[in-house]
Design an enzyme around this catalytic site. Structure first.
Site, PDB file in Angstrom:
ATOM      1  N   GLU A  78      41.171  39.607  29.416  1.00  0.00           N
ATOM      2  CA  GLU A  78      40.233  40.505  28.745  1.00  0.00           C
ATOM      3  C   GLU A  78      40.982  41.611  28.011  1.00  0.00           C
ATOM      4  O   GLU A  78      41.810  42.313  28.611  1.00  0.00           O
ATOM      5  CB  GLU A  78      39.283  41.133  29.777  1.00  0.00           C
ATOM      6  CG  GLU A  78      38.201  41.981  29.139  1.00  0.00           C
ATOM      7  CD  GLU A  78      37.308  42.644  30.185  1.00  0.00           C
ATOM      8  OE1 GLU A  78      37.833  43.348  31.060  1.00  0.00           O
ATOM      9  OE2 GLU A  78      36.084  42.447  30.107  1.00  0.00           O
ATOM     10  N   TYR A 113      36.128  44.244  21.181  1.00  0.00           N
ATOM     11  CA  TYR A 113      36.222  43.619  22.500  1.00  0.00           C
ATOM     12  C   TYR A 113      36.542  42.145  22.314  1.00  0.00           C
ATOM     13  O   TYR A 113      35.958  41.466  21.465  1.00  0.00           O
ATOM     14  CB  TYR A 113      34.892  43.764  23.257  1.00  0.00           C
ATOM     15  CG  TYR A 113      34.895  43.031  24.574  1.00  0.00           C
ATOM     16  CD1 TYR A 113      35.306  43.679  25.730  1.00  0.00           C
ATOM     17  CD2 TYR A 113      34.515  41.697  24.661  1.00  0.00           C
ATOM     18  CE1 TYR A 113      35.334  43.016  26.948  1.00  0.00           C
ATOM     19  CE2 TYR A 113      34.546  41.021  25.865  1.00  0.00           C
ATOM     20  CZ  TYR A 113      34.956  41.688  27.004  1.00  0.00           C
ATOM     21  OH  TYR A 113      34.998  41.012  28.199  1.00  0.00           O
TER      22      TYR A 113
END
Ligand code: ADP
Ligand code: MG
Length: 386
Positions: A197, A109
């Site tokens: 993101e 992530y």
């Protein structure tokens, strides 16, 4: 303002960032054509909506034949996809992204955001990437790493290395990652993003690092100078009322209660919503008509509030500081005449020309309930809404 994944990936490419090759398609035949052009023996077909959680909701499918590309694209396009992030209404799938598949060894992530506490751009990373990052952040916050960037220096090499070590990257993956971070930082700043993101950021079987998913939000306040990004606005993905408000230049946020609110000033709007709650009601929206409200903006705001079928009463709370109350009253009268208002309207006017405003409302012959104080206004609105 949010962008679609395929648009976000195009922007990454302008920053020399490698991404999986992919082509967006608006119908099943175009999807097949895209797959043919990409070549290979397997593809991912990904629903393009302004929300994550698509994988778990069946919006991301790996397929191994052109017939399956067609079938999956046809099944996704033209319907609403409901995910954990946009439930309960979902968002329409008007395009799919057909992409080459990558052999995934690990899913990480990585995101960039504006950290409000430090007032700086920060990188947030975790080795536990993939589809459950919210759960990871909640249950095991120590697995989430942060590096905050000095605005004069940008992201520094030592910060990239610190994150790369913490993510346990080696060899080419380590190098790719350390090259990627400054590139992402530049893309973030150059496009006035508020969020970038990447989940997952993958380490491939041959130890390269690539963004497999990408979510981008552009700072609304910068759209005036990012014209090409502003053109990517997709109103099909946002609440119809919020889209209308955006077009009319009023600050509106749809909520789930039944009392429509029109207030000038964000602080007063927040206080009004609090008072409604205190009186046992629930606001249907946040709406700030702004300091320089005109009869037209008031009328527009009124119409937007009434687009919401849940609204059972409207509370108008105006403090005339810069704006004059008689001007607001004219706007209210104009709107109530234009729109066939069936719900009770409670009005509290205070400040400059308040008396004149109240007089105009009283003489208008319209069924408007005048309140003397804010508390009384909230109480009246809650009563009438029930
Ligand atoms: P979402 O976050 O909305 O669920 P993602 O783009 O992250 O959508 O895709 C969900 C999952 O699908 C990813 O975690 C990954 O495992 C898989 N996936 C997505 N794109 C690809 C691709 N190009 N090749 C292989 N797998 C992919
Ligand atoms: Mg994702």
């Amino acid at each position: 303002m949010n962008l679609h994944e395929y648009q976000a990936k195009q922007i990454l490419r302008t920053g020399n960032i490698s991404t999986p090759r992919g082509i967006a398609a608006a119908n099943a035949e175009a999807a097949v054509e895209a797959a043919r052009e990409l070549g290979g023996v397997a593809w991912v077909v990904k629903a393009q909506i302004h929300a994550g959680g698509r994988g778990k909701a069946g919006g991301v499918k790996v397929v191994k034949s052109l017939d399956d590309v067609r079938a999956v694209a046809a099944s996704l396009l033209g319907r609403k996809l409901v995910t954990l992030q946009n439930a309960p209404d979902g968002q329409p799938v008007n395009e799919v992204l057909v992409e080459e598949t990558l052999p995934i060894a690990r899913e990480l992530y990585l995101s960039l955001l504006v950290d409000r506490e430090t007032e700086r751009v920060a990188f947030v990373a975790s080795a536990a990437g993939g589809m459950d990052i919210e759960e990871v952040a909640h249950a095991t916050p120590e697995k989430v790493l942060t590096e905050t960037c000095d605005p004069l220096l940008g992201v520094q090499d030592y910060q990239c290395r610190a994150l790369a070590f913490a993510l346990d990257l080696k060899g080419d993956a380590f190098k790719d990652f350390c090259r990627l971070l400054p590139q992402l930082y530049r893309v973030f700043v150059a496009n006035d993003l508020s969020l970038l993101e990447i989940n997952p950021l993958v380490v491939t079987a041959d130890n390269r690092v690539l963004p497999l998913d990408c979510k981008m939000s552009v700072d609304d306040n910068a759209l005036y100078r990012r014209k090409s990004l502003a053109e990517l606005r997709d109103d099909s993905q946002v609440d119809a009322k919020e889209a209308a408000a955006n077009a009319a230049n009023v600050n509106y946020v749809a909520l789930t209660g039944n009392i429509g609110c029109m207030v000038n000033g964000a602080g007063l709007a927040m206080a009004t919503m609090d008072l409604i709650q205190l009186e046992g009601g629930a606001p249907a929206n946040f709406l700030d008509v702004g300091g320089g409200a005109t009869p037209e903006t008031v009328a527009q705001g009124f119409k937007i509030i009434l687009l919401d079928p849940n609204v059972k009463a409207v509370l108008i709370n105006i403090f005339g500081g810069i704006v004059r109350c008689d001007v607001i009253a004219e706007g209210i009268i104009q709107a109530v005449k234009e729109v066939d208002v069936k719900v009770p309207v409670v009005v509290r006017l205070e400040g400059t020309n308040a008396e004149l405003g109240r007089k105009l409302l009283a003489e208008s012959g319209l069924a408007i309930l005048a309140a003397e104080s804010l508390t009384q206004a909230a109480r009246l609105a809650v009563e009438r809404a029930q």
